[in-house]
Scaffold this motif. Sequence first.
Motif, mmCIF file in Angstrom:
data_model
loop_
_atom_site.group_PDB
_atom_site.id
_atom_site.type_symbol
_atom_site.label_atom_id
_atom_site.label_comp_id
_atom_site.label_asym_id
_atom_site.label_seq_id
_atom_site.Cartn_x
_atom_site.Cartn_y
_atom_site.Cartn_z
ATOM 1 N N PRO A 1 3.131 4.683 -0.851
ATOM 2 C CA PRO A 1 2.764 6.042 -1.086
ATOM 3 C C PRO A 1 3.710 5.866 -2.730
ATOM 4 O O PRO A 1 3.237 6.405 -3.400
ATOM 5 C CB PRO A 1 3.333 6.762 -0.970
ATOM 6 C CG PRO A 1 4.757 6.203 -0.580
ATOM 7 C CD PRO A 1 3.532 4.691 0.560
ATOM 8 N N THR B 1 -1.133 8.039 -8.800
ATOM 9 C CA THR B 1 -2.174 8.354 -8.467
ATOM 10 C C THR B 1 -3.390 7.580 -9.222
ATOM 11 O O THR B 1 -4.657 8.391 -9.787
ATOM 12 C CB THR B 1 -3.170 8.856 -7.430
ATOM 13 O OG1 THR B 1 -2.481 9.438 -7.156
ATOM 14 C CG2 THR B 1 -3.986 8.350 -6.543
ATOM 15 N N SER C 1 1.285 -1.261 0.247
ATOM 16 C CA SER C 1 -0.119 -0.082 0.434
ATOM 17 C C SER C 1 0.713 1.178 0.010
ATOM 18 O O SER C 1 0.488 2.158 0.075
ATOM 19 C CB SER C 1 -1.195 -0.249 1.056
ATOM 20 O OG SER C 1 -0.045 -0.104 2.310
ATOM 21 N N LYS D 1 -8.668 6.453 -7.439
ATOM 22 C CA LYS D 1 -8.506 7.409 -6.449
ATOM 23 C C LYS D 1 -7.608 7.082 -5.511
ATOM 24 O O LYS D 1 -6.791 5.341 -5.180
ATOM 25 C CB LYS D 1 -9.700 7.153 -5.804
ATOM 26 C CG LYS D 1 -11.054 7.790 -6.614
ATOM 27 C CD LYS D 1 -11.996 8.262 -5.436
ATOM 28 C CE LYS D 1 -13.423 8.784 -6.110
ATOM 29 N NZ LYS D 1 -14.210 8.460 -6.721
ATOM 30 N N LYS D 2 -6.852 7.448 -4.766
ATOM 31 C CA LYS D 2 -5.993 7.214 -3.707
ATOM 32 C C LYS D 2 -6.257 6.566 -2.375
ATOM 33 O O LYS D 2 -7.704 6.279 -1.590
ATOM 34 C CB LYS D 2 -5.466 7.950 -2.610
ATOM 35 C CG LYS D 2 -4.722 8.870 -2.545
ATOM 36 C CD LYS D 2 -4.195 9.497 -1.795
ATOM 37 C CE LYS D 2 -2.739 9.571 -0.777
ATOM 38 N NZ LYS D 2 -1.918 8.303 0.407
ATOM 39 N N ASP D 3 -5.980 5.305 -2.103
ATOM 40 C CA ASP D 3 -5.947 3.992 -1.348
ATOM 41 C C ASP D 3 -7.215 3.728 -1.815
ATOM 42 O O ASP D 3 -8.203 2.078 -1.656
ATOM 43 C CB ASP D 3 -6.828 4.769 -0.360
ATOM 44 C CG ASP D 3 -5.950 5.655 0.850
ATOM 45 O OD1 ASP D 3 -4.203 4.863 0.911
ATOM 46 O OD2 ASP D 3 -5.484 6.189 1.387
ATOM 47 N N ASN E 1 -7.326 2.620 -6.121
ATOM 48 C CA ASN E 1 -6.417 2.632 -7.165
ATOM 49 C C ASN E 1 -6.746 1.427 -8.484
ATOM 50 O O ASN E 1 -6.320 0.393 -9.206
ATOM 51 C CB ASN E 1 -4.945 1.974 -7.025
ATOM 52 C CG ASN E 1 -3.537 2.863 -6.584
ATOM 53 O OD1 ASN E 1 -3.366 2.825 -5.359
ATOM 54 N ND2 ASN E 1 -3.726 3.951 -7.007
ATOM 55 N N ASP F 1 1.776 5.436 -6.126
ATOM 56 C CA ASP F 1 1.392 6.598 -6.805
ATOM 57 C C ASP F 1 2.216 7.613 -7.500
ATOM 58 O O ASP F 1 1.888 8.611 -7.844
ATOM 59 C CB ASP F 1 0.118 7.168 -5.598
ATOM 60 C CG ASP F 1 -1.117 6.181 -5.747
ATOM 61 O OD1 ASP F 1 -1.366 5.773 -6.097
ATOM 62 O OD2 ASP F 1 -1.641 6.410 -3.920
ATOM 63 N N GLU F 2 3.138 7.630 -6.977
ATOM 64 C CA GLU F 2 4.113 8.609 -7.626
ATOM 65 C C GLU F 2 4.851 8.384 -8.789
ATOM 66 O O GLU F 2 5.332 9.293 -9.394
ATOM 67 C CB GLU F 2 5.796 9.195 -6.735
ATOM 68 C CG GLU F 2 4.772 9.305 -5.134
ATOM 69 C CD GLU F 2 5.785 9.379 -3.550
ATOM 70 O OE1 GLU F 2 5.774 9.881 -2.600
ATOM 71 O OE2 GLU F 2 7.311 8.617 -3.580
#
Length: 421
Positions: free
Chosen positions: A241, A249, A239, A252-254, A256, A244-245
């Motif tokens: 970060p 992303t 999970s 949506k964040k959290d 995907n 997403d970088e």
Amino acid sequence: MSKLNSQRIALVAMSVVVGFAVLIGALVAPEGLSAGDRNPDGSYAGTKLKGTTPAQWRLSWHEDPAHEATISWTTAANPESSTLFYDTQPRGGELAKYAQHVSATSGRYSDDEWKLWYNHAELAELKPSTTYWFVMVSDGASSREFHFVTAPDGDTDFKLLYGGDSRSDRDSRRIMNRRMRTLLEEDAEILALAHGGDYVGEGDELEDWVEWMTDHELTVTKDGRMLPVIPARGNHEASGPIYDEIWNTPGKKDGNFYASKIGSEFLLITLNTNISAGGNQADFLETTLKDNTKIRWQVANYHRPAYPAVKSPGSALEHWVPLFEKYNLDIAFESDGHTLKRTCGIRDGKPDKTGVVYIGEGGLGVKQRTPKDDRWYFKGGVTASTLHVQKIAVTKETLTVESITDEGEVYDTYTAKVRKR
Ligand SMILES: [Fe+2]
């Protein structure tokens, strides 16, 4: 022998060695990449990370690839400004000639040791089925010119690649990246790669991603066409970060999870097996399938299999398979097993020609495992222990999936016909 003669012999011998090294370099390093991109043995070193020079470029597609794309790159220094210049005509890197430009957002990757910055340029209002040429610029340091083709928005034939598990073995990964590049060069209808997750061994270690992104540059064709990636999250990305970088992303964040419409008659639903398969995500899947019953082709992409060839089933079996069957999904693409597989059609836990076919399962550069080919769902299907990538051909009459090995051999072909929904 005089000292002078020995020196001459040494000089000639050295020239021969250097000559061979240059020849090997020419054979191994991709055309269009400069000598500075090569290691002394001729292998690929990647664009060097230096100051704000754009390196480790990648292009991602999310929900609306006919009109939107994200072009991303890495810089070794924090840029004051990053910009993407683009046009529907090639401009040879002369920035003043590009009709459009967009500012990129920059930030530091989440890593304690490596100090590197991501840059994301979000392109919107693009024209469908159109070639865009572009140059990445950070504080005056430019990339060379690349191009890509946007997705169609009508009922048009096209192709995609599917593959997962590009982690851990760089040599194999580079072989598969070169294979994908060859496929792209041979077939201009291939638009993008849907990646099934497990890009890297340690998703929280930027070093692993630096290697992955460097190797990913090998997928660019010799005339500079970049392969868009439609990403799914794997368990090795956990999970963290950095995923997403890297990919700006997706979904949506959290979450995907998201759906991409490619053309008017093909829906690709990307799911995340690293979060709860029920709840929000199952609701999203059902709503998406229910709202799009009229779309001719529907496929899913997620990491951990419902019908695995090696391990035990993931929670997709409980939460997603009943929805796939209820709404007659055509194909579910799965990764994680490190083996090639295609199941028979499956419905209600039994072989059924009207059921869903599961294809995968992870061959983009990880050591291959031995599949458990005695599982009931491989009767009438295929398993093999070989590096591979799938090529998906979308037409009005058929959806064809070829499983292609690292050698370029078509190991398996599956063709789905249009079904009633
Ligand atoms: Fe995995």
